[in-house]
Every structure is written in C-alpha cells, then in structure tokens.
Write a protein that holds these residues in place. Structure first.
Motif, PDB file in Angstrom:
ATOM      1  N   ASN A  76       0.812  -1.229   0.000  1.00 54.43           N
ATOM      2  CA  ASN A  76       0.000   0.000   0.000  1.00 54.43           C
ATOM      3  C   ASN A  76       0.842   1.274   0.000  1.00 54.43           C
ATOM      4  O   ASN A  76       0.328   2.360   0.227  1.00 54.43           O
ATOM      5  N   SER A  77       2.150   1.133  -0.246  1.00 54.00           N
ATOM      6  CA  SER A  77       2.972   2.335  -0.397  1.00 54.00           C
ATOM      7  C   SER A  77       4.097   2.072  -1.395  1.00 54.00           C
ATOM      8  O   SER A  77       4.401   0.922  -1.724  1.00 54.00           O
ATOM      9  N   PHE A  83       8.417   7.817   1.242  1.00 53.15           N
ATOM     10  CA  PHE A  83       7.403   6.788   1.150  1.00 53.15           C
ATOM     11  C   PHE A  83       6.075   7.440   0.782  1.00 53.15           C
ATOM     12  O   PHE A  83       5.603   8.348   1.472  1.00 53.15           O
ATOM     13  N   PRO A  88       2.030   7.081  -0.231  1.00 49.78           N
ATOM     14  CA  PRO A  88       0.856   6.208  -0.168  1.00 49.78           C
ATOM     15  C   PRO A  88       0.228   6.040  -1.548  1.00 49.78           C
ATOM     16  O   PRO A  88       0.292   6.959  -2.372  1.00 49.78           O
ATOM     17  N   ASN A 143      -2.834  12.066  -3.178  1.00 53.57           N
ATOM     18  CA  ASN A 143      -1.452  12.458  -2.871  1.00 53.57           C
ATOM     19  C   ASN A 143      -0.803  12.906  -4.177  1.00 53.57           C
ATOM     20  O   ASN A 143      -0.745  12.148  -5.146  1.00 53.57           O
ATOM     21  N   TYR A 183       7.542  -9.120  15.730  1.00 54.50           N
ATOM     22  CA  TYR A 183       6.721 -10.228  15.227  1.00 54.50           C
ATOM     23  C   TYR A 183       7.442 -10.855  14.041  1.00 54.50           C
ATOM     24  O   TYR A 183       8.542 -10.443  13.676  1.00 54.50           O
ATOM     25  N   SER A 184       6.860 -11.844  13.468  1.00 61.74           N
ATOM     26  CA  SER A 184       7.350 -12.469  12.245  1.00 61.74           C
ATOM     27  C   SER A 184       8.762 -13.005  12.405  1.00 61.74           C
ATOM     28  O   SER A 184       9.754 -12.424  11.927  1.00 61.74           O
ATOM     29  N   ALA A 239      -3.697  11.441   2.421  1.00 55.68           N
ATOM     30  CA  ALA A 239      -2.612  10.591   2.899  1.00 55.68           C
ATOM     31  C   ALA A 239      -1.284  11.180   2.420  1.00 55.68           C
ATOM     32  O   ALA A 239      -1.094  11.389   1.216  1.00 55.68           O
ATOM     33  N   PRO A 240      -0.355  11.456   3.323  1.00 54.11           N
ATOM     34  CA  PRO A 240       0.842  12.226   2.961  1.00 54.11           C
ATOM     35  C   PRO A 240       2.035  11.364   2.554  1.00 54.11           C
ATOM     36  O   PRO A 240       2.091  10.167   2.860  1.00 54.11           O
ATOM     37  N   THR A 241       2.986  11.989   1.930  1.00 53.35           N
ATOM     38  CA  THR A 241       4.302  11.407   1.677  1.00 53.35           C
ATOM     39  C   THR A 241       5.143  11.575   2.938  1.00 53.35           C
ATOM     40  O   THR A 241       5.187  12.662   3.516  1.00 53.35           O
ATOM     41  N   VAL A 242       5.799  10.484   3.368  1.00 50.68           N
ATOM     42  CA  VAL A 242       6.568  10.510   4.609  1.00 50.68           C
ATOM     43  C   VAL A 242       8.044  10.287   4.293  1.00 50.68           C
ATOM     44  O   VAL A 242       8.391   9.370   3.528  1.00 50.68           O
ATOM     45  N   THR A 243       8.893  11.119   4.859  1.00 48.49           N
ATOM     46  CA  THR A 243      10.335  11.003   4.651  1.00 48.49           C
ATOM     47  C   THR A 243      11.023  10.819   5.995  1.00 48.49           C
ATOM     48  O   THR A 243      10.843  11.633   6.908  1.00 48.49           O
ATOM     49  N   ILE A 271      13.849   0.220   7.416  1.00 49.14           N
ATOM     50  CA  ILE A 271      12.568   0.707   7.922  1.00 49.14           C
ATOM     51  C   ILE A 271      11.784   1.274   6.748  1.00 49.14           C
ATOM     52  O   ILE A 271      12.294   2.128   6.013  1.00 49.14           O
ATOM     53  N   ALA A 272      10.594   0.782   6.583  1.00 49.93           N
ATOM     54  CA  ALA A 272       9.694   1.298   5.553  1.00 49.93           C
ATOM     55  C   ALA A 272       8.502   1.961   6.241  1.00 49.93           C
ATOM     56  O   ALA A 272       8.274   1.798   7.442  1.00 49.93           O
ATOM     57  N   VAL A 273       7.757   2.720   5.451  1.00 55.70           N
ATOM     58  CA  VAL A 273       6.545   3.368   5.961  1.00 55.70           C
ATOM     59  C   VAL A 273       5.371   2.872   5.141  1.00 55.70           C
ATOM     60  O   VAL A 273       5.409   2.909   3.904  1.00 55.70           O
ATOM     61  N   ASN A 274       4.346   2.401   5.820  1.00 55.65           N
ATOM     62  CA  ASN A 274       3.154   1.977   5.100  1.00 55.65           C
ATOM     63  C   ASN A 274       1.918   2.238   5.957  1.00 55.65           C
ATOM     64  O   ASN A 274       2.010   2.878   6.990  1.00 55.65           O
ATOM     65  N   PHE A 275       0.779   1.771   5.478  1.00 58.14           N
ATOM     66  CA  PHE A 275      -0.507   2.068   6.133  1.00 58.14           C
ATOM     67  C   PHE A 275      -0.599   3.568   6.435  1.00 58.14           C
ATOM     68  O   PHE A 275      -0.931   3.988   7.548  1.00 58.14           O
ATOM     69  N   ILE A 276      -0.293   4.365   5.436  1.00 57.52           N
ATOM     70  CA  ILE A 276      -0.291   5.829   5.608  1.00 57.52           C
ATOM     71  C   ILE A 276      -1.723   6.348   5.446  1.00 57.52           C
ATOM     72  O   ILE A 276      -2.356   6.142   4.404  1.00 57.52           O
ATOM     73  N   GLN A 296       7.760   0.229   9.737  1.00 60.57           N
ATOM     74  CA  GLN A 296       7.853  -1.219   9.606  1.00 60.57           C
ATOM     75  C   GLN A 296       9.322  -1.607   9.463  1.00 60.57           C
ATOM     76  O   GLN A 296       9.974  -1.258   8.484  1.00 60.57           O
ATOM     77  N   ALA A 306       4.224  15.282   4.171  1.00 67.09           N
ATOM     78  CA  ALA A 306       3.803  16.283   3.188  1.00 67.09           C
ATOM     79  C   ALA A 306       2.551  15.849   2.450  1.00 67.09           C
ATOM     80  O   ALA A 306       2.499  14.739   1.906  1.00 67.09           O
TER      81      ALA A 306
END
Lengths: 61, 371
Positions: free
Chosen positions: A21-22, A33, A35, A40, B277-278, B296-300, B328-333, B341, B368
C-alpha cells in the motif's frame, strides 16, 4: 517534479498477510514513502510518469 | 438600523466571527522547511509555507522568508524572491509565477456557480525594485479552468504598496467540493508571449493561455538585481478590503500543518514504541501526525541505522542495539498516522517483545500532503 526511482513496498503483517500500500520513491534526490492514494500529489505524479512511459515502479522484494 | 439589528448583521457575517481570510499564512510567519533556499529553477514550496513558485526557463532564484515588511502594519515577515541568474530574453513559453493553492472545500462558502455567489476581495502588500505592470489572477481549477485577473502598476521602486483586487462572483461555475486543488492565486512576474499575447480576463471566463498575463510588461528575471517581496495576503468575502486579520502563530502553524509538518526529535528521543513479530526479525510501530492531513501524505525518514543522525529500531533483549542494520519502511499511511515497519534485523528478541524506535542524534521526519 524529478522522480528517479520508484518501488512497491510489501509488508508482511503479524497475521502473515502480505500487503502493498505504499511506494518508495526518490523525489528530487530524497527517498520518501508515498501512499497509493491518487489524492497524494506525489503518487498522482508517479502515475502520470508511468502512463507517459518515463517511470517504472519496480516490484516489491 | 437598531443596535440590535446591527449586531445581528455582524454576527451573521464571517467578518465578525474571525477566520475571514481564506489564505493561510498570509503574513508569511510560518516557514517549516527552511528560511532560505537557493538555486531554484523549477519552483516548489521550499521556504514559507503555502507559497509555491512555478518557474520554467525564467532565471534562477533564491526564495526566502524575509523580515523586510511594510511599516506600521503589524507584519514581521514577508516572502522574497531574489534573482541569482538572469534570463533577459524569455522564450514564448517561459514563465515565472508565484502561486497560492486552495482546496475546493475551503471555497464552498463563496457559493460559486449559483445566483448567490459572493464577491471577494484579494489584498496584499508588494515591493520590488522593478516598476511596471503586473498581473494577479484567481483560477478555478476544474474540467474547464476559469480565470479572473487584475493588472496593477508598481510605480515606485523599492516601496511597499497595498494592492486590492475586487473579484466579482462567478455565477457560472462552481468550485469542486473536495480536498483536491481547486483554486489558485497567481502572481505573474515574468512570462513569454504564449501567456501575454491575448486580452486579460478581468471578469470570470474560461481560461485562454494567451490571456493569462496580458498586459504584463515586466520581466522580473531580466537582472540579478531584481527582487520581489509580498506579505499580508488576504482573500475575503465582500466588496472592500478590510484590515489584515492577524492571528496567533500556533493557529497559523496548525493550518499549515494540514499540508506539511516537520516532526523534530532531539538526540536520544524515543520516537514511538512497537512490537516484534514475524520470526523475530520484523517489528512495527505507529506514528501519529500532529495535525490531520489534507490527504494521505508522503513521509520522509532520516537514514536508517546505527550512525549518528539515524533512526533505528531497538530491541528489548540484552544489548538493545541490533548487531546489524535492517531497513525501515513506511506503510498504512492515512491522513492521521502511518506505520513504521522494520525488517531484516537479525537480533530482535522474541515475538511479542516490545521494540522502540530511537533517534540517534537530532533528526526530523517530514510529512507532506501539498496540493
């Protein structure tokens, strides 16, 4: 907007579900990252460049 | 009219309730990214929040938050463009404009596209060394874009002047009612003939490119001596510009954070706490934003790892610091939060253990959701 790399991010959840989802993208030299939401503006631009044939989103690992 | 009726009329109008200004950060006080950014040849928001230059083959610019302001008006900041590489000979399609972008949901109170559409007034203070005729424009971004513009004159160099642009109501076209780009205020500062060879739309009409900046007789990009300042931008309902609505810094900052926020962390901060987990190699932790975002924003993130200035996951077991760097990733934004993650770590402890996200050195996460 200068987008040089894009790759789907796959996550395995605690319930062992695999979800994408990203997108990890390099935007103006900065890895970010994004979305998968067309409201967006970065993702909208990625889709525009993909449609124009100037960018490919790589598969997730 | 009785005093009671006058009061009722005031209460019924937006002006008595505050928040009359449709422009956020009109006093240029918030600059979350930086106070100065040089080498700009394309344009985006890099300094003062919400101020978005658009540049196409029209010189190189430094944009900054300035303390040069009109005296006696209560302002402490302005937005400045300073030419650092000139382009004295613009091609037909070249352009330099400064934009302010608005969501459709912000503009619904103007009732555009109905018989009850409201007049508005745009006012602002501007200063430049370059005298001549400039264009300021309001655009309605819809399937067929509509524009309404004003030609104004800067007759005194290096002197602050207030400009007022009475904008007639548009009964013919609505602003889309959504969280997407719907309205733009444009200050045209340089433009080739593709944009200037027509006739200016001084009332609302469908956009014609050649009409956009007709009458603009200035090329602000023609010398590295050139600079341009603006502050006190206010768009309000009515026929007459009223005094600028100053507001407290925190209110303006929160409004700006709908579109962009820095989340700053001091050296050694625990950013958030998650869980392993995992197969003991992955962990997840939530990160909430300070203000709900437009979309939903872009995350840096800062770089990941054990080096100074990096963000890293720590484990609950002995040693705390992983012996290898994972990623580290970013998801479920969403508009309110995201998930950090971690994966690829080799010594995370047992499933279910707590794991916390640690900032090794002062660093910033940016979020952003610009238009």
């Amino acid at each position: 907007m200068n987008i040089t790399l894009a790759k789907y991010i796959k996550v395995t959840t605690p319930t062992d579900e695999e979800i994408i989802n990203s997108v990890k993208a390099t935007i103006s030299g900065v890895e970010s990252f994004v979305p998968m939401d067309e409201a967006n503006t970065d993702y909208a631009e990625i889709l525009r460049q993909v449609a124009a044939g100037t960018l490919t989103i790589a598969d997730a690992d | 009219m009785s005093k009671a009726a006058e009061l009722a009329a005031l209460i019924g109008g937006q002006k008595a309730l505050g928040h009359k200004n449709l422009v956020k950060n009109g006093a240029m006080v918030v600059a979350q990214r930086a106070t100065s950014a040089s080498g700009d040849t394309t344009g985006t928001v890099r300094t003062v929040d919400r101020m978005n230059p658009e540049i196409s083959s029209a010189g190189t610019w430094t944009q900054s938050q300035s303390t040069d302001v009109p005296s006696g008006q209560g302002f402490v900041n302005s937005y400045k463009l300073d030419c650092t590489t000139a382009d004295a000979s613009l091609s037909a399609g070249d352009v330099l404009i400064v934009g302010y972008r608005m969501e459709g949901i912000e503009l619904q109170r103007l009732n555009y596209g109905t018989s009850g559409a409201k007049n508005t007034v745009l006012s602002f203070w501007v200063k430049t060394n370059k005298t001549g005729n400039y264009v300021v424009q309001f655009q309605n971004i819809r399937s067929t874009i509509r524009t309404c513009s004003l030609l104004y004159t800067v007759s005194s160099a290096n002197t602050w002047q207030k400009v007022e642009f009475p904008i007639p109501a548009d009964t013919a076209a609505t602003f889309d009612n959504d969280n997407l780009l719907s309205g733009i205020l444009y200050w045209w500062l340089a433009a080739g003939t593709d944009w200037t060879s027509g006739t200016l739309n001084t009332t609302w009409a469908d956009r014609v490119n050649a009409n956009n900046a007709a009458g603009l007789n200035v090329n602000l990009a023609d010398s590295t001596d050139n600079e341009w300042y603006i502050t006190g931008i206010q768009l309000e309902e009515g026929d007459v510009a009223t005094a600028f609505e100053h507001e407290d810094f925190g209110t303006t900052l929160a409004k700006c954070q709908r579109y962009f926020e820095n989340i700053e962390f001091a050296n050694g901060s625990v950013v958030t706490v998650g869980q392993v987990y995992s197969s003991h190699t992955a962990a997840a932790a939530p990160l909430r934003f300070k203000v709900t975002k437009r979309a939903a924003p872009t995350v840096t993130l800062p770089p990941t790892g054990r080096n100074t200035g990096n963000i890293n996951f720590l484990m609950a077991s002995a040693g705390y610091v992983p012996t290898s760097d994972g990623s580290i990733a970013v998801n479920f934004i969403s508009v309110d939060s995201c998930t950090l993650q971690a994966s690829g770590y080799n010594t995370f402890g047992a499933n279910g253990d707590a794991s916390w996200v640690y900032m090794n050195g002062a660093a910033t996460i940016t979020v952003a959701a610009e238009l």
